[in-house]
Each structure stands twice: as C-alpha cells, then as structure tokens.
Design a protein around this motif. Structure first.
Motif, mmCIF file in Angstrom:
data_model
loop_
_atom_site.group_PDB
_atom_site.id
_atom_site.type_symbol
_atom_site.label_atom_id
_atom_site.label_comp_id
_atom_site.label_asym_id
_atom_site.label_seq_id
_atom_site.Cartn_x
_atom_site.Cartn_y
_atom_site.Cartn_z
ATOM 1 N N GLU A 22 0.820 -1.216 0.000
ATOM 2 C CA GLU A 22 0.000 0.000 0.000
ATOM 3 C C GLU A 22 0.851 1.262 0.000
ATOM 4 O O GLU A 22 0.459 2.283 -0.544
ATOM 5 N N ARG A 23 2.029 1.212 0.589
ATOM 6 C CA ARG A 23 2.892 2.387 0.700
ATOM 7 C C ARG A 23 3.895 2.514 -0.448
ATOM 8 O O ARG A 23 4.585 3.514 -0.563
ATOM 9 N N CYS A 24 3.991 1.502 -1.288
ATOM 10 C CA CYS A 24 4.992 1.474 -2.358
ATOM 11 C C CYS A 24 4.378 1.962 -3.670
ATOM 12 O O CYS A 24 3.274 1.560 -4.035
ATOM 13 N N GLY A 25 5.114 2.808 -4.374
ATOM 14 C CA GLY A 25 4.628 3.339 -5.642
ATOM 15 C C GLY A 25 5.105 2.573 -6.859
ATOM 16 O O GLY A 25 4.804 2.957 -7.990
ATOM 17 N N LEU A 26 5.852 1.484 -6.652
ATOM 18 C CA LEU A 26 6.343 0.712 -7.793
ATOM 19 C C LEU A 26 5.199 -0.064 -8.446
ATOM 20 O O LEU A 26 4.289 -0.520 -7.758
ATOM 21 N N PRO A 27 5.286 -0.260 -9.765
ATOM 22 C CA PRO A 27 4.321 -1.151 -10.409
ATOM 23 C C PRO A 27 4.516 -2.570 -9.875
ATOM 24 O O PRO A 27 5.613 -2.926 -9.414
ATOM 25 N N PRO A 28 3.469 -3.402 -9.918
ATOM 26 C CA PRO A 28 3.549 -4.745 -9.326
ATOM 27 C C PRO A 28 4.739 -5.582 -9.790
ATOM 28 O O PRO A 28 5.382 -6.247 -8.979
ATOM 29 N N ALA A 30 7.693 -4.572 -10.909
ATOM 30 C CA ALA A 30 8.926 -4.009 -10.352
ATOM 31 C C ALA A 30 9.012 -4.308 -8.852
ATOM 32 O O ALA A 30 10.091 -4.603 -8.330
ATOM 33 N N LEU A 31 7.881 -4.248 -8.177
ATOM 34 C CA LEU A 31 7.851 -4.540 -6.743
ATOM 35 C C LEU A 31 8.302 -5.977 -6.476
ATOM 36 O O LEU A 31 9.175 -6.219 -5.635
ATOM 37 N N VAL A 32 7.742 -6.934 -7.198
ATOM 38 C CA VAL A 32 8.089 -8.335 -6.945
ATOM 39 C C VAL A 32 9.526 -8.629 -7.368
ATOM 40 O O VAL A 32 10.237 -9.379 -6.691
ATOM 41 N N LEU A 33 10.016 -8.017 -8.445
ATOM 42 C CA LEU A 33 11.406 -8.221 -8.841
ATOM 43 C C LEU A 33 12.365 -7.625 -7.811
ATOM 44 O O LEU A 33 13.417 -8.208 -7.514
ATOM 45 N N THR A 34 11.995 -6.501 -7.232
ATOM 46 C CA THR A 34 12.805 -5.891 -6.176
ATOM 47 C C THR A 34 12.848 -6.793 -4.958
ATOM 48 O O THR A 34 13.901 -6.993 -4.335
ATOM 49 N N ARG A 35 11.718 -7.361 -4.610
ATOM 50 C CA ARG A 35 11.673 -8.272 -3.461
ATOM 51 C C ARG A 35 12.500 -9.525 -3.712
ATOM 52 O O ARG A 35 13.170 -10.026 -2.810
ATOM 53 N N ILE A 36 12.471 -10.025 -4.924
ATOM 54 C CA ILE A 36 13.273 -11.203 -5.252
ATOM 55 C C ILE A 36 14.760 -10.868 -5.165
ATOM 56 O O ILE A 36 15.555 -11.663 -4.658
ATOM 57 N N ALA A 37 15.139 -9.681 -5.604
ATOM 58 C CA ALA A 37 16.534 -9.249 -5.468
ATOM 59 C C ALA A 37 16.927 -9.179 -3.995
ATOM 60 O O ALA A 37 18.029 -9.596 -3.616
#
Length: 108
Positions: A22-28, A30-37
C-alpha cells in the motif's frame, strides 16, 4: 491487546506485506522483482521465494526478467548468493508445482 490466532507469525508477515504494498509506488512487476533481489541478497530459503511466485506470475514477470535481476545483482551480492538464489528459486518452483498438483487432485 492482540487478537488470538492459530498463525500469528504468518498473520504478521501478511500484514507487513499488505502495508508495504500500500505504501509502495512501484508497479507490481517491479515490486516483486525488487523483493526477489532482496531475497537473493539476504540468502533467503526456498520457502521465501515460494511466497512470491504467485504475485510474480500475476504481475507478468517472465523467467527472462527474473534472470536479468540475478545478473544485475551478481556484482553486488556475489556469485555464491546468486547461485544459491537460482537454486532456491528452482526449489520454490518445485514446491509450487507440487502444491498445484495436490490441489488439482483434491478438487478433481
């Protein structure tokens, strides 16, 4: 006082994840790829990756994009972490496939 639950740890992780999304402005994707990194950088176990398989697929993340993330972070986190991440992602996918097969058998 906190609400009683049979799965307090899982409930807490789910609540933190919802709050983060809810607080993150990344597209879904990009968000999941960032989390995987981040999982790769922290040498996370396969079960941590398994929690991200559904969201990754739902957001359209491809195997090539996942590989690109591992290539991008390799100079920062190092070869051992990237190789461990690749193996753990493969294990997580195996877990996901087994779970999906089990659900088909139960429903069928």
């Amino acid at each position: 006082m906190a609400t009683a639950s049979d799965t307090p740890v899982l409930d807490t992780i789910a609540a933190m994840t919802v709050d983060s999304i809810e607080r993150c402005g990344l597209p879904p994707n990009a968000l999941v790829l960032t989390r995987i990194a981040a999982l790769a950088a922290s040498d996370a176990p396969p079960i941590s990756y398994a929690a991200h398989i559904g969201p990754a697929l739902d957001s359209g993340v491809t195997a090539d994009q996942l590989q690109d993330v591992l290539v991008a972070i390799a100079p920062i986190v190092g070869t051992p972490r990237v190789m461990a991440a690749a193996a753990n992602i493969s294990k997580a996918l195996g877990i996901a496939i087994v779970v999906a097969d089990a659900e088909i058998i139960v429903q069928g």
